[in-house]
Design an enzyme around this catalytic site. Structure first.
Site, short mmCIF file in Angstrom:
data_model
loop_
_atom_site.label_atom_id
_atom_site.label_comp_id
_atom_site.label_asym_id
_atom_site.label_seq_id
_atom_site.Cartn_x
_atom_site.Cartn_y
_atom_site.Cartn_z
N GLY A 1 -18.13 7.83 -2.90
CA GLY A 1 -17.03 7.86 -3.87
C GLY A 1 -17.18 6.70 -4.85
CG ASN A 2 -14.59 3.91 -7.96
OD1 ASN A 2 -14.30 2.79 -7.55
ND2 ASN A 2 -14.89 4.15 -9.22
CE LYS B 1 -4.46 0.85 0.14
NZ LYS B 1 -5.52 -0.06 -0.32
#
Ligand code: GLU
Length: 428
Positions: free
Chosen positions: A221-222, A107
């Site tokens: 959001g997405n 990440k």
């Protein structure tokens, strides 16, 4: 994000420790897996539009790559911390393992707020991030992707910088690229759709007709947007969405008891998933405080925003009719809240299973990029459905037969696969 009393990495380690105990892992394997293998911390100087220079802090954490190259997104967030990135990298290792794709877990993040940065400034952050890491990422080493507040455009700038540095074309370096520039059709939809593929299977198992269900969603959001789109297609009703207001940067819950009008709500939403409060009011939404999404009388809760949202305090507000929680976000539920949810018998579809659609489609994108041959959208989405459904079924079968909480069952499968890979390689 980190708050005073919440540390995502401690939470990820706590979850790991309890399953490691269950699996009877040896000490060396535990020591290896409860910490990242490598991490990078660095500075990114940026020439701001006003002529000043500002230095941003960036990170990449490679938790484990025993099953394949590291894989995971990069977040841009003002409250990013190294411990959050560590937790998210660890969760990526379990995520790629639970859906059984040949990748590890990584990440990345940059402490910054894209709301207050021009595109030119954001481009410099992207290029600076790659300049600091060009020797430590790569198609066969560690493959980044979008996450909170990063987009296909950001991925393309990063790819471009990498290709300038190396002098070659490496479309497999990064995923979530724009379609037509090495991106996969369906990647934008993948995480949200994946959440609903697993929800559909859970409802089937519980004998619940999706058409008779209501849901409340945190985030817009997405992930949340595509989850809502597919859930509505299954016939469900979304009555509440909680997200940021565009102007005052405070979160609110937008409630419409007879169901949201999704296209209209999208038309008053910005690129970061913030809804305009005044326009929502004019459309007939009740505007409640940000946490009100969790106290709605619904069948399904979809936390699709950030970590630490269902905790020992907020869990008390979950209504008695709630039957399923599907975690679109990473780490939305703390172990203390998990204990309550388990006790109440609410069916939990844990984050690293529910939201694995994004990385699964990233894997398809890598395969297509490496072949330089791109599939039709239907092919991508049907392959995604197969992968998500089979991962869900393996976890739920283990949960049923061994009487495990769904999160623990998913952990048992994932940790066992990674531990096995480390053993077979002779690492432990
Ligand atoms: N950021 C997404 C996640 O947390 C996708 C990662 C990827 O595609 O590599 O799963």
């Amino acid at each position: 994000m980190a708050s005073k009393n919440f540390n995502a990495f401690e939470m990820a380690q706590k979850q790991f420790d309890s399953v490691a105990e269950m699996l009877n892992l040896d000490q060396a394997t535990k020591d290896l897996l409860r910490n990242p293998m490598r991490e990078y911390h660095f500075s990114i100087p940026v020439k701001m539009d006003d002529g000043t220079v500002k230095v941003f802090r960036g990170f990449r954490v490679q938790h484990n790559d025993a099953r394949g190259p590291g894989k995971g997104g990069i977040r841009f967030h003002p409250q990013e911390t190294i411990d959050t990135v560590r937790a998210l990298a660890m969760w990526m290792t379990w995520k790629t393992a639970v859906v059984d794709i040949p990748l590890g877990g990584s990440k990345g993040g940059v402490i910054c707020d894209p709301h207050h940065l021009s595109m030119k400034e954001q481009e410099q952050i992207c290029r600076g991030w790659v300049r600091q890491l060009s020797k430590d990422i790569g198609p066969l080493r560690d493959v980044p992707a979008p996450d909170v507040m990063t987009s296909a455009q950001h991925m393309l700038w990063m790819l471009d910088e990498y290709e300038i540095i190396t002098g070659n074309k490496y479309p497999g370096l990064i995923t979530g690229k724009p379609v037509g520039m090495g991106g996969s059709l369906g990647r934008t939809e993948a995480t949200g759709y994946g959440v609903i593929f697993t929800l559909r299977e859970a409802l089937k198992e519980l004998g619940i007709d999706p058409k008779k269900t209501k849901a409340s969603v945190q985030g817009f959001g997405n992930v949340a947007q595509y989850a809502i789109e597919l859930y509505l297609k299954l016939g469900g009703t979304v009555i509440a969405v909680s997200c940021w207001d565009q102007d005052d940067q405070t979160s609110y819950t937008f409630l419409k008891k007879d169901g949201i009008d999704f296209p209209k709500l999208l038309s008053i939403t910005d690129q970061f998933g913030g809804i305009n409060k005044d326009k929502a009011k004019a459309l007939g939404y009740e505007i409640l405080h940000g946490d009100a999404w969790i106290e709605q009388d619904v069948d399904i809760l979809l936390p699709c925003a950030l970590e630490n949202q269902i905790n020992s305090e907020t869990v008390k507000k979950i209504q008695k009719n709630v039957k399923v929680i599907a975690e679109g976000a990473n780490g939305p539920t703390t172990p203390e809240a998990d204990a309550v949810i388990k006790e109440r018998g609410i069916f939990m579809i844990p984050d690293f299973l529910a939201n694995a659609g994004g990385v699964t489609c990233s894997y398809f994108e890598q395969v297509q990029s490496n072949m330089n041959y791109y599939w039709e959208k239907e092919e991508v989405l049907s392959k995604l459905d197969v992968k998500m459904t089979s991962a869900f079924l393996s976890v739920s079968e283990l949960a049923r037969t061994k009487k495990l909480y769904m999160r623990d069952a998913a952990y048992v499968i994932a940790i066992d696969r990674v531990a096995q890979a480390c053993k077979e390689r002779g690492w432990v």
